[in-house]
Structures are given as structure tokens and as C-alpha cells.
Design an enzyme around this catalytic site. Structure first.
Site, short mmCIF file in Angstrom:
data_model
loop_
_atom_site.label_atom_id
_atom_site.label_comp_id
_atom_site.label_asym_id
_atom_site.label_seq_id
_atom_site.Cartn_x
_atom_site.Cartn_y
_atom_site.Cartn_z
CE1 TYR A 139 85.35 47.70 45.08
CE2 TYR A 139 86.58 46.02 46.28
CZ TYR A 139 86.29 47.35 46.04
OH TYR A 139 86.94 48.34 46.73
CE LYS A 143 87.26 50.63 43.83
NZ LYS A 143 87.44 52.04 44.19
NE ARG A 217 90.94 38.89 55.12
CZ ARG A 217 91.33 37.63 55.02
NH1 ARG A 217 92.51 37.25 55.53
NH2 ARG A 217 90.58 36.73 54.43
#
Length: 322
Positions: A139, A143, A217
């Protein structure tokens, strides 16, 4: 000045919120989505809708469009590991076709919804745009490949582009919120526990070198993220590809998210200890200094309780529809 914009993936979570912000700013919007993960009801009222693949954009994209905001991508990290071919085909192949359609139509402005997964496991936090790009999943790799593709397109053909790299988007904006199936994001998963739709939330590791032992996060409110995309449209300069990280500048731990959900919802949220997941860094936080300096972006909804409250309201509204 009002414009006309194509929003690919505009029936999905982030794309639909950006489409609504464009409409509220007085722009004309066309949403292109194949509804593989998006929802027809997610397309905001007032936007034209085309059901189709981004490879079909050449059939109707023309010079009347002032730009494209590109969200159409496969985005599950775990799935990308077991089905990498899907991610290279859709994310890279699809974007290559879209760039070709834009070139042929003379549409020369693009905002690309990229990801901070392009950096992989960072050597330093907060992460800046000059950090090494070492994606740890297909992924992230796809990108990053698209970002390289856009850089070449800008240099060779005069495209003006901005890529926005970010981690966790959360919250809701009116009738637009997270409704992935299956769900993999922490805040909606914890909210499902509060709703009684899930027995407990798994905490993957509590021995990280963080204040409470759980991973930290970065979380961005989806409305703040949408505003960054509109600012990026203005900043896109012919022949240039600007890359900006987006983040609140400080992160929240898994345990802080769980405690905030308990406080906001008033519901119990049982926890289950689970082993660490491979490849989970202790802290992922992005620096937004470039976005502040180049775009004029300043997130105004950085409070975790506010983000959770908006997400909770949306989660309750779609629960009533079931």
C-alpha cells in the site's frame, strides 16, 4: 472564484467530506466512484455523480474542469500484503490512466490524497517531508510510486500538483463519517465496543517505550483534512509538485483513545491484551510545518474528545438505520 472539480473516490469517507467542502465553497463538483468501498448515499447533495472506474475518466473529462482531487485507491495495509497485485493495478495503474486523461483534456491541477505510510518506520518523529521513504507495505509502496509519477508529470507536462501525506483520519462532518467494511481503524472500532456491537477492543502491545506503554498515533479531524485539500488546490503551481505532511503535531496513545471514548460516550469499553503486531512503530506523528508555511493550513479541531464526539454522533446515526 468558483471552479469545476472532479473528485475521484468522492463516495468514500474523506472524498465525500472534501466534495461537500467544495460545494460549500461555491464550486461545481463531479464525483467519480465505482462504489467498491464507497456509498451512493455518501455523495453530497448538489454534486453530479458518475459511477465508474478512474480508468474511464477519459470518456468524459474535458477542459471545463479546473482540477482533480484524487482519493480513489485501495487503502488497507493488511490486504495489500496478501493481494499486492490489486494495489499495483488500482493505485498505480488507475492513477496512470487518470493522469493520461487529464493530460489529454488539458486539466492541469491535481491534489493527491497520499499517505504517511510512504515513510515506513520513521527514524525520527515528528516526520518531515525530507525523511527517507521506506514503505513497509505494498500500500505504502504504491502511494509512493504515484508520488514519483506525479513528479514526472509535473516536470514534463506542466501539471501543478500537491500531494498530502497523513496518517489517521477521524471524526465526522454532518452525514459523512467512517463506515468501512471491514473496519480497521481504532476510533470506530472502539466506538463499536461502546455500542455493544463488539465485545472488547484488542490492545496490541502495552510495553512500548511510551508514557502508558501503548502505541501513539496522529489523528486529524476529517474536516481539517478537507480544508487542507481546498488550500492545496490554490497552492498547486504549474510544473511543480509540492508534498506536504499533515498532522496535529502531537499524537494520542491507544489507551488515551479508549479512555476518551469511555468519557465521551458514557459506555464501558472492555479491553483485551494482545501481542504486538509486526511492524507497528511505537510513535507515528507527522510534522505539518510545510503545510502551515506553504498552504496556510492550521488544524482547528485537534482536541481528541471533539473528534471522538463527532465520530460517536455519526456512528449512532448509522446504527439507527440498521
Amino acid at each position: 472564484m468558483s471552479g469545476k472539480y472532479l473528485v475521484t473516490g468522492g463516495a468514500g469517507y474523506v472524498g465525500s467530506v472534501v466534495a461537500r467542502h467544495l460545494l460549500e465553497a461555491g464550486h461545481e463538483v463531479t464525483v467519480l466512484d465505482n462504489l467498491s468501498t464507497g456509498f451512493r448515499e455518501g455523495v453530497p447533495a448538489g454534486a453530479a455523480f458518475v459511477e465508474g472506474d478512474i480508468r474511464d475518466a477519459a470518456k468524459w473529462l474535458d477542459a471545463s474542469y479546473d482540477g482533480v482531487l484524487h482519493f480513489a485507491a485501495s487503502s488497507q495495509v493488511g490486504e495489500s500484503v496478501v493481494r499486492p497485485e490489486k494495489y499495483w493495478d488500482n493505485n498505480v495503474g488507475g492513477t496512470m490512466a487518470l493522469l493520461g486523461a487529464m493530460r489529454e483534456a488539458g486539466v492541469r491541477r491535481l491534489v493527491f490524497s497520499s499517505t504517511a505510510a510512504t515513510y515506513g518506520e520513521p527514524e525520527e518523529v515528528p516526520i518531515v517531508e525530507t525523511a527517507p521513504t521506506k514503505p513497509t507495505s505494498p500500500y505504502g509502496a504504491t502511494k509512493l510510486a504515484v508520488d514519483h509519477m506525479i513528479t514526472g508529470e509535473a516536470a514534463a507536462h506542466g501539471l501543478g500538483a500537491v500531494s498530502l501525506r497523513y496518517f489517521n483520519v477521524a471524526g465526522a462532518y454532518g452525514a459523512h463519517g467512517e463506515r468501512h467494511d471491514p473496519e480497521s481503524h481504532l476510533i470506530p472500532l472502539v466506538l463499536q465496543v461502546a455500542q455493544g456491537r463488539r465485545d472488547a477492543i484488542s490492545v496490541y502491545g502495552d510495553d512500548y517505550p511510551t508514557p502508558d506503554g501503548t502505541c501513539i498515533r496522529d489523528y486529524i479531524h476529517v474536516a481539517d483534512l478537507a480544508e487542507a485539500h481546498l488550500l492545496a488546490l490554490r497552492a498547486a503551481a504549474p510544473g511543480e509538485h509540492l508534498i506536504c505532511n499533515l498532522g496535529n503535531g502531537n499524537g494520542f496513545s491507544v489507551r488515551e483513545v479508549i479512555e476518551t471514548v469511555r468519557r465521551v460516550t458514557g459506555h464501558p469499553v472492555p479491553e483485551v491484551a494482545a501481542p504486538r503486531r509486526g511492524g507497528d512503530p511505537a510513535v507515528l506523528v507527522a510534522s505539518a510545518r510545510t503545510a502551515h508555511e506553504k498552504l496556510g493550513w492550521n488544524p482547528s479541531r485537534a482536541d481528541l474528545a471533539g473528534i471522538v464526539a463527532d465520530a460517536w454522533e455519526f456512528a449512532q446515526s448509522i446504527a439507527e438505520e440498521r
